[in-house]
Design a protein around this motif. Structure first.
Motif, short mmCIF file in Angstrom:
data_model
loop_
_atom_site.label_atom_id
_atom_site.label_comp_id
_atom_site.label_asym_id
_atom_site.label_seq_id
_atom_site.Cartn_x
_atom_site.Cartn_y
_atom_site.Cartn_z
N ALA A 1 58.02 16.94 23.42
CA ALA A 1 59.21 17.64 23.91
C ALA A 1 58.84 18.68 24.97
O ALA A 1 59.53 18.82 25.99
N VAL A 2 57.74 19.39 24.75
CA VAL A 2 57.31 20.40 25.72
C VAL A 2 56.92 19.74 27.04
O VAL A 2 57.28 20.22 28.13
N ARG A 3 56.21 18.63 26.95
CA ARG A 3 55.82 17.92 28.19
C ARG A 3 57.05 17.36 28.90
O ARG A 3 57.11 17.36 30.14
N ALA A 4 58.03 16.89 28.13
CA ALA A 4 59.26 16.38 28.75
C ALA A 4 59.99 17.51 29.48
O ALA A 4 60.52 17.30 30.58
N LEU A 5 60.01 18.71 28.89
CA LEU A 5 60.63 19.85 29.57
C LEU A 5 59.87 20.21 30.85
O LEU A 5 60.48 20.63 31.84
N LEU B 1 55.19 24.86 34.66
CA LEU B 1 53.73 24.91 34.60
C LEU B 1 53.26 25.65 33.35
O LEU B 1 52.24 25.29 32.75
N ALA B 2 54.01 26.69 32.94
CA ALA B 2 53.64 27.42 31.72
C ALA B 2 53.81 26.54 30.49
O ALA B 2 52.97 26.56 29.57
N LEU B 3 54.89 25.76 30.46
CA LEU B 3 55.09 24.84 29.33
C LEU B 3 53.98 23.79 29.29
O LEU B 3 53.46 23.46 28.22
N LEU B 4 53.63 23.28 30.46
CA LEU B 4 52.56 22.28 30.51
C LEU B 4 51.23 22.90 30.08
O LEU B 4 50.44 22.27 29.36
N GLY B 5 50.99 24.15 30.48
CA GLY B 5 49.78 24.83 30.05
C GLY B 5 49.74 25.09 28.56
O GLY B 5 48.70 24.94 27.92
N SER B 6 50.89 25.47 27.99
CA SER B 6 50.92 25.71 26.55
C SER B 6 50.68 24.42 25.78
O SER B 6 49.97 24.41 24.77
N ALA B 7 51.27 23.31 26.25
CA ALA B 7 51.03 22.02 25.59
C ALA B 7 49.56 21.63 25.67
O ALA B 7 48.98 21.12 24.70
N ARG B 8 48.94 21.90 26.81
CA ARG B 8 47.52 21.58 26.98
C ARG B 8 46.65 22.43 26.06
O ARG B 8 45.72 21.92 25.43
N VAL B 9 46.97 23.72 25.95
CA VAL B 9 46.18 24.62 25.10
C VAL B 9 46.33 24.24 23.63
O VAL B 9 45.35 24.16 22.89
N ASP C 1 54.14 40.75 31.76
CA ASP C 1 53.62 42.02 31.25
C ASP C 1 54.28 42.39 29.93
O ASP C 1 53.64 42.91 29.03
N GLY C 2 55.57 42.07 29.81
CA GLY C 2 56.26 42.41 28.56
C GLY C 2 55.81 41.57 27.39
O GLY C 2 55.84 42.02 26.24
N GLY C 3 55.39 40.31 27.64
CA GLY C 3 54.99 39.44 26.53
C GLY C 3 53.54 39.03 26.56
O GLY C 3 53.16 38.05 25.94
N SER C 4 52.72 39.77 27.33
CA SER C 4 51.34 39.34 27.52
C SER C 4 50.53 39.37 26.23
O SER C 4 49.68 38.52 26.00
N HIS C 5 50.77 40.35 25.37
CA HIS C 5 49.94 40.50 24.18
C HIS C 5 50.17 39.36 23.20
O HIS C 5 49.22 38.71 22.74
N TRP C 6 51.44 39.09 22.88
CA TRP C 6 51.68 38.03 21.89
C TRP C 6 51.44 36.65 22.49
O TRP C 6 51.07 35.71 21.78
N LEU C 7 51.64 36.48 23.81
CA LEU C 7 51.33 35.19 24.41
C LEU C 7 49.84 34.91 24.37
O LEU C 7 49.42 33.78 24.09
N ALA C 8 49.03 35.94 24.62
CA ALA C 8 47.58 35.74 24.56
C ALA C 8 47.14 35.40 23.14
O ALA C 8 46.26 34.56 22.93
N ASP C 9 47.73 36.05 22.15
CA ASP C 9 47.38 35.75 20.76
C ASP C 9 47.81 34.34 20.38
O ASP C 9 47.13 33.65 19.62
N LEU C 10 48.95 33.91 20.90
CA LEU C 10 49.50 32.61 20.52
C LEU C 10 48.75 31.45 21.15
O LEU C 10 48.49 30.44 20.51
N THR C 11 48.37 31.60 22.41
CA THR C 11 47.78 30.49 23.14
C THR C 11 46.30 30.65 23.41
O THR C 11 45.65 29.71 23.86
N GLY C 12 45.77 31.83 23.16
CA GLY C 12 44.36 32.06 23.41
C GLY C 12 44.03 32.36 24.86
O GLY C 12 42.87 32.41 25.24
N GLY C 13 45.02 32.58 25.70
CA GLY C 13 44.77 32.90 27.09
C GLY C 13 46.03 32.74 27.91
O GLY C 13 47.10 32.38 27.40
N PRO C 14 45.98 33.03 29.22
CA PRO C 14 47.16 32.91 30.08
C PRO C 14 47.59 31.45 30.23
O PRO C 14 46.77 30.54 30.23
N LEU C 15 48.90 31.25 30.36
CA LEU C 15 49.44 29.90 30.48
C LEU C 15 49.38 29.39 31.91
O LEU C 15 49.41 28.19 32.14
N LEU C 16 49.32 30.30 32.88
CA LEU C 16 49.22 29.91 34.29
C LEU C 16 47.82 30.19 34.80
O LEU C 16 47.36 31.34 34.77
#
Length: 290
Positions: free
Chosen positions: A157-161, A43-51, A240-255
């Protein structure tokens, strides 16, 4: 759901359940842990592809080979083109910094030729083909490139995963169902004398199956809830360990909330599946033994 695990005190004494007795709840807990983690990853991969897809939907680049002297004219032309909402020339230093990350010090040398680049954002109703034709005719050597086309292979590739994660979750569910069948048959063999006594006093197969169905349902609910809870703790620690750079990379939570609710429902769905499979296996075994 309540009917699957409800029982009278006498039924609980005949075949107890829900106390982590035997390997079944532990096995289901492990499988549920794996299902939740894999499902969350999918679901996180699908969310990242969508974002990412939404972020580059109307974003394009103009590439001009050896066109440093033509950047100003191209920028002016784009700024006055209907449908263009933003024009940002990319500095050569920024491109060389990016190349240096991949090529090392050689990427920063002036001997390596770089094209001039301009990032362009279009309005949703704009015609990319018309704008591409205009800029390519006015500026020799210019190419109008869609970011979505450049990232297309990565997004596919992300959607296939993501779909692979769904398939793995379904395979784990099938493996869990097969283990429940074996556990149900083992429980029948263990309580064979009790079953004979019940049949002797007039109990039907449906009543006997209900006793074992309750035990399997309690084992599945207990183990599934424990496995999902542990998976949730692990995922929270990772997030929690990767929340800061994930938010910067995707603009928000992936789930999103819908994804979290779907993951939280997995123990209940697993309990329903285990109960149905166990009932079918027990009824078949009881009819065969008669």
């Amino acid at each position: 759901m309540v009917g699957m695990i409800a029982a009278t005190p006498a039924e609980r004494r005949l075949i107890p359940g829900g106390r982590l007795q035997g390997p079944t709840p532990y096995f289901i807990a492990i499988m549920m842990f794996v299902m939740v983690v894999i499902g969350a990853a999918g679901l996180a991969l699908l969310g990242s592809a969508r974002v990412v897809s939404a972020g580059v939907q109307n974003r394009y680049s103009v590439e001009i080979a050896d066109g440093a002297s033509r950047v100003a004219a191209a920028t002016q032309l784009l700024a006055t083109t209907p449908g263009v909402t933003s024009v940002r020339p990319v500095a050569e230093k920024d491109m060389r910094d990016i190349l240096q990350r991949w090529l090392g010090p050689d990427g920063a040398t002036a001997d390596l030729p770089l094209p001039a680049m301009i990032d362009v954002d279009l309005a949703p109703a704009a015609s990319p083909a018309a704008i591409a034709t205009r800029i390519e005719q006015a500026v020799p050597g210019a190419r109008f490139v869609a970011h979505q086309e450049s990232l297309g292979p990565v997004l596919r590739a992300v959607r296939a995963l993501s779909w692979l994660s769904l398939i793995l979750v379904l395979l784990i569910a099938l493996a869990t169902a097969a283990a429940v069948v074996l556990a149900a048959r083992g429980t029948l063999d263990t309580h064979r004398s009790t079953i004979d006594v019940l049949h002797g006093i007039g109990a039907t197969d449906d009543q006997v199956a209900r006793l074992f169905q309750r035990k399997i349902a309690l084992d599945a609910l207990t183990g599934g809830t424990a496995g999902a809870a542990f998976a949730g703790v692990v995922l929270l620690l990772i997030a929690d360990g990767g929340s800061h750079w994930l938010a910067d990379l995707t603009g928000g939570p992936l789930l999103g909330l819908r994804d979290i609710l779907l993951l939280a429902s997995l123990p209940i769905l697993a309990t329903i599946l285990a109960t149905i499979v166990a009932r079918l296996a027990i009824m078949k075994a009881l009819r065969t033994s008669l």
